[in-house]
Scaffold this active site. Sequence first.
Site, PDB file in Angstrom:
ATOM      1  N   SER A 105     -12.862  -2.881   0.722  1.00 46.78           N
ATOM      2  CA  SER A 105     -13.176  -2.469   1.813  1.00 46.78           C
ATOM      3  C   SER A 105     -14.615  -2.118   1.898  1.00 46.78           C
ATOM      4  CB  SER A 105     -12.330  -1.189   1.998  1.00 46.78           C
ATOM      5  OG  SER A 105     -11.149  -1.368   2.166  1.00 46.78           O
ATOM      6  N   ARG A 162       1.019  -1.115  -0.039  1.00 45.57           N
ATOM      7  CA  ARG A 162       0.157   0.087  -0.022  1.00 45.57           C
ATOM      8  C   ARG A 162       0.899   1.274  -0.017  1.00 45.57           C
ATOM      9  NH1 ARG A 162      -2.234   3.510   3.928  1.00 45.57           N
ATOM     10  NH2 ARG A 162      -4.254   4.023   3.702  1.00 45.57           N
ATOM     11  N   LYS A 175      -4.243   6.394   8.155  1.00 43.95           N
ATOM     12  CA  LYS A 175      -5.108   6.558   6.915  1.00 43.95           C
ATOM     13  C   LYS A 175      -5.568   7.878   7.181  1.00 43.95           C
ATOM     14  CE  LYS A 175      -8.933   4.761   4.265  1.00 43.95           C
ATOM     15  NZ  LYS A 175      -8.604   4.683   2.968  1.00 43.95           N
TER      16      LYS A 175
HETATM   17  N1  TZP Z   1      -8.198   1.127   6.058  1.00 46.00           N
HETATM   18  C1  TZP Z   1      -8.893   1.561   7.129  1.00 46.00           C
HETATM   19  S1  TZP Z   1      -7.910   2.027   8.590  1.00 46.00           S
HETATM   20  C2  TZP Z   1      -6.516   1.729   7.623  1.00 46.00           C
HETATM   21  C3  TZP Z   1      -6.766   1.269   6.326  1.00 46.00           C
HETATM   22  C4  TZP Z   1      -5.797   1.268   5.169  1.00 46.00           C
HETATM   23  C5  TZP Z   1      -5.179   2.119   8.282  1.00 46.00           C
HETATM   24  C6  TZP Z   1      -4.883   1.109   9.214  1.00 46.00           C
HETATM   25  O1  TZP Z   1      -3.440   1.461   9.796  1.00 46.00           O
HETATM   26  P1  TZP Z   1      -3.077   1.002  11.373  1.00 46.00           P
HETATM   27  O2  TZP Z   1      -1.908   1.794  11.401  1.00 46.00           O
HETATM   28  O3  TZP Z   1      -3.012  -0.401  11.607  1.00 46.00           O
HETATM   29  O4  TZP Z   1      -4.152   2.041  11.996  1.00 46.00           O
END
Ligand code: TZP
Length: 226
Positions: free
Chosen positions: A122, A50, A151
Amino acid sequence: TKNLSKRKWFILFGNPAIYFLMGTTNAGTKEPLALLEEALQGGITHFQLREKGRGALTGDALAEFAAECKGLCREYGVPIFINDDVELACTIEADGIHIGQDDMDCGQVRKQIGASMALGVSVHSVKEANEALTCGATYLGMGPVFGTRTKSDAKPPAGVAEIIKVKTQYPHVPVIGIGGIEPGNAEMVWRAGVSGIAVISSIAGAQDVAGQIERFKQSIPGRRVG
Ligand code: TZP
Ligand code: MG
């Protein structure tokens, strides 16, 4: 190299998944490929490239990095997914692609990738889950379960209520929880019925990456030993 998803025996989410997501901008002071290898050695079961945010790789540099990630994942027998980039996923013959609600239409993506590549989508509700499954999603990502700083455009924390609803409606569909998941809060996500937990910062930012992954494994109910 072989596409793991083309193997008939390949079950994508058979055992509880520790699904690590990372891009070069999540690696902090570490060398990104070294971080990925630490995570693979530590026992992640799935990997998603990602590549987002300031300083993210693009073009040839991204394609080269993605190919290197795939090579490493192959060494450990771990499937690699590409976030939101059909062309890149096809170029490196990834095992899967993952898209969000604001990305390309999932029916369109399924058409482009063909039947053998996994498609993660998602979703945030039973309605979105239904739409994703109708257009050929292989698994669903749901979150953010908890607050996340990773995010920038994340929705507010959703807890596990919608995960439970989706699992009630679609018991056999793999759902992966994401967002702010740490070893200390993962148990309630497992108990909602997920096939896996997806993690960025709690693994990428750990001092001891393998130790952190072990703590995640210990968070799986009924797997506290061995
Ligand atoms: N989609 C929803 S929350 C997120 C994504 C890509 C980020 C998750 O990152 P982390 O650091 O594990 O909270
Ligand atoms: Mg996206």
